[in-house]
Design an enzyme around this catalytic site. Structure first.
Site, PDB file in Angstrom:
ATOM      1  N   ASP A 320      -3.815 -11.895   6.721  1.00 43.35           N
ATOM      2  CA  ASP A 320      -2.886 -11.168   5.854  1.00 43.35           C
ATOM      3  C   ASP A 320      -3.416 -10.996   4.437  1.00 43.35           C
ATOM      4  OD1 ASP A 320      -1.050 -10.674   7.821  1.00 43.35           O
ATOM      5  OD2 ASP A 320       0.285 -12.319   7.289  1.00 43.35           O
ATOM      6  N   LYS A 347      -1.385  -4.990  13.770  1.00 40.93           N
ATOM      7  CA  LYS A 347      -0.290  -5.321  12.852  1.00 40.93           C
ATOM      8  C   LYS A 347       0.683  -4.144  12.763  1.00 40.93           C
ATOM      9  CE  LYS A 347      -1.469  -9.490  11.306  1.00 40.93           C
ATOM     10  NZ  LYS A 347      -0.553 -10.654  11.296  1.00 40.93           N
ATOM     11  N   ARG A 351      -4.393  -2.167  10.527  1.00 38.98           N
ATOM     12  CA  ARG A 351      -4.565  -2.467   9.107  1.00 38.98           C
ATOM     13  C   ARG A 351      -6.007  -2.337   8.638  1.00 38.98           C
ATOM     14  NH1 ARG A 351      -1.004  -7.393   7.480  1.00 38.98           N
ATOM     15  NH2 ARG A 351       0.734  -5.927   7.789  1.00 38.98           N
TER      16      ARG A 351
END
Length: 439
Positions: A320, A347, A351
């Site tokens: 993340d 995701k 991403r």
């Protein structure tokens, strides 16, 4: 909703929002504990509210308080294996929260209730294997993957579960959260390498707060592969600690810490625990590696500007962090290689591709690889229009970079920050950022 962010400089201090990763886990444990639990959670978000909604659908009574939530457990589940009628036929709306879906699916299978899990956006497309197959193998009947709603019936058995460690730590966490509902030992064998292991450690930490014992050892899978073995034992189920405080969110705070590295004055974030189990506190080490001046304070953390230089960053345990780190890399001297991020393709958006597209739209030089990005830093970016791709972290990355661009940047679909950080743009303004909402 589109938002235009104007060039400027950020600096000052903000308070970190509450960790949604911790909140998911704590709320689930509290919903099946013996007795009420006060969960101190200073902020909420669409993802946290999705988990609350699912637990309420199962019969938990969750009241909003000044400090967060008061959770009264699902009737019957904290004291007996007999399921009360309200559990049968429950409809659980997971919104767009992958964590909610992957945690609640094994939970409802452990309860043995007939339930329907639904969701929106990209959630129905996000994979559930091999968790899905393990649940079916252990007694659950589940409708086809990708179907909406996802229907379940039958109760899973205790025993040995096997999962690959390089797919999603959320599968491991989901089984851990479900295990105490079975009232019998559960062994979860996770083949190595175990990526995003800090998220599993976070689950273990929260479970222990609710009286659930989790031991760890080395072992082997059925095929003989090296594995990490988690033994979950809770013959009495969950026990309420009475109250629990959710820590500050390192994942979202990372954007402000990167802003501090790119600013003229630096940024401090209060409410962060340097000893947190959250893996994304690795943002401090990553920024230090890039050359930023990093400070740990009694109240949190701060980052001051310095000459950033490119480096190789392995994000296997903290995927993340790719969007904020990509923002730092775009304005660092030299080339930054981000590796170990293959799972980002699954995701809220792909991403890897959406980070790349956003950086390119602002004038950065970026290439994608199978498991990451190669970013050639620039002294300044031109600004432009960025499609947030319904991904909260893309919107936040673009907003931080927009303050360092030559001209305004418009972020399309910026309302997606509601997923994890509803007050993001208010905090941007508190740090000196200037933006304008467009209907």
């Amino acid at each position: 909703m589109d938002i235009t962010v104007y060039p400027g400089t950020l600096g000052g201090e903000v308070v970190a929002p509450s960790s949604k990763s911790e909140a998911h886990r704590a709320l689930i444990c509290a919903a099946f504990a013996a007795g009420a639990t006060d969960v101190a959670c200073s902020t909420s978000s669409a993802d946290i509210e999705a988990t609350v909604s699912c637990l309420e659908a199962l019969g938990a009574r969750i009241a909003r308080t000044r400090d967060g939530f008061r959770v009264r457990p699902v009737p019957g589940t904290s004291a007996t294996d007999n399921l009360p009628e309200p559990l049968r036929g429950a409809v659980l709306d997971c919104g767009e929260s992958g964590s909610t879906m992957r945690f609640m699916l094994p939970v409802v299978c452990a309860l043995g209730c007939e339930a329907s899990l639904t969701g929106r956006g990209r959630l129905p497309e996000r994979p559930l294997s091999p968790l899905y197959e393990q649940l079916v193998e252990h007694g659950a009947t589940i409708s086809a993957q990708g179907s909406v709603p996802l229907r379940t019936r039958g109760r899973i058995r205790a025993g040995r579960y096997e999962l690959a460690g390089n797919v999603s730590s959320q599968y491991v966490s989901g089984l851990m959260l479900a295990a105490p509902l079975l009232r019998a030992p559960v062994e979860i064998v996770v083949t190595e390498p175990v990526e995003s292991r800090p998220y599993i450690d976070l689950t273990v930490s929260v479970l222990r707060s609710f009286g659930v014992d989790v031991s760890q050892s080395r072992g082997t899978s059925a095929s003989g592969a090296p594995a990490r073995v988690y033994d979950v034992s809770a013959p009495e189920g969950f026990s309420s600690p009475g109250s629990l405080v959710i820590g500050g969110d390192w994942s979202n705070a990372a954007f402000w810490l990167v802003a501090g590295a790119l600013s003229d004055r630096g940024v401090a974030v209060r409410g962060l625990d340097a000893a947190s189990v959250q893996g994304d506190r690795a943002i401090l080490a990553a920024l230090s590696l890039l050359g930023a001046h990093v400070l740990r304070t009694p109240a949190g953390a701060a980052v001051r500007p310095a000459g950033l230089k490119g480096a190789t960053l392995d994000v296997s345990d903290c995927p993340d962090l790719v969007p904020p780190l990509a923002a730092a890399a775009a304005l660092a001297e030299g080339t930054t290689r981000i590796v170990g991020a293959a799972r980002l393709r699954l995701k809220e958006s792909d991403r890897i591709e959406t980070v790349s597209a956003a950086l390119a739209a602002l004038g950065a030089a970026v290439e994608t690889t199978d498991d990451g990005l190669v970013i050639a830093g620039s002294r300044v970016l031109r600004g432009g229009t960025v499609d947030a791709a319904n991904d909260h972290r893309i919107a936040m990355m673009a907003a931080v970079l927009a303050t360092r661009c030559d001209r305004p940047t418009t972020i399309l679909g910026a309302e997606c920050v509601e997923k994890s950080y509803p007050r993001f743009f208010e905090d941007l303004a508190a740090l000196g950022g200037s933006y304008e909402r467009e209907a």
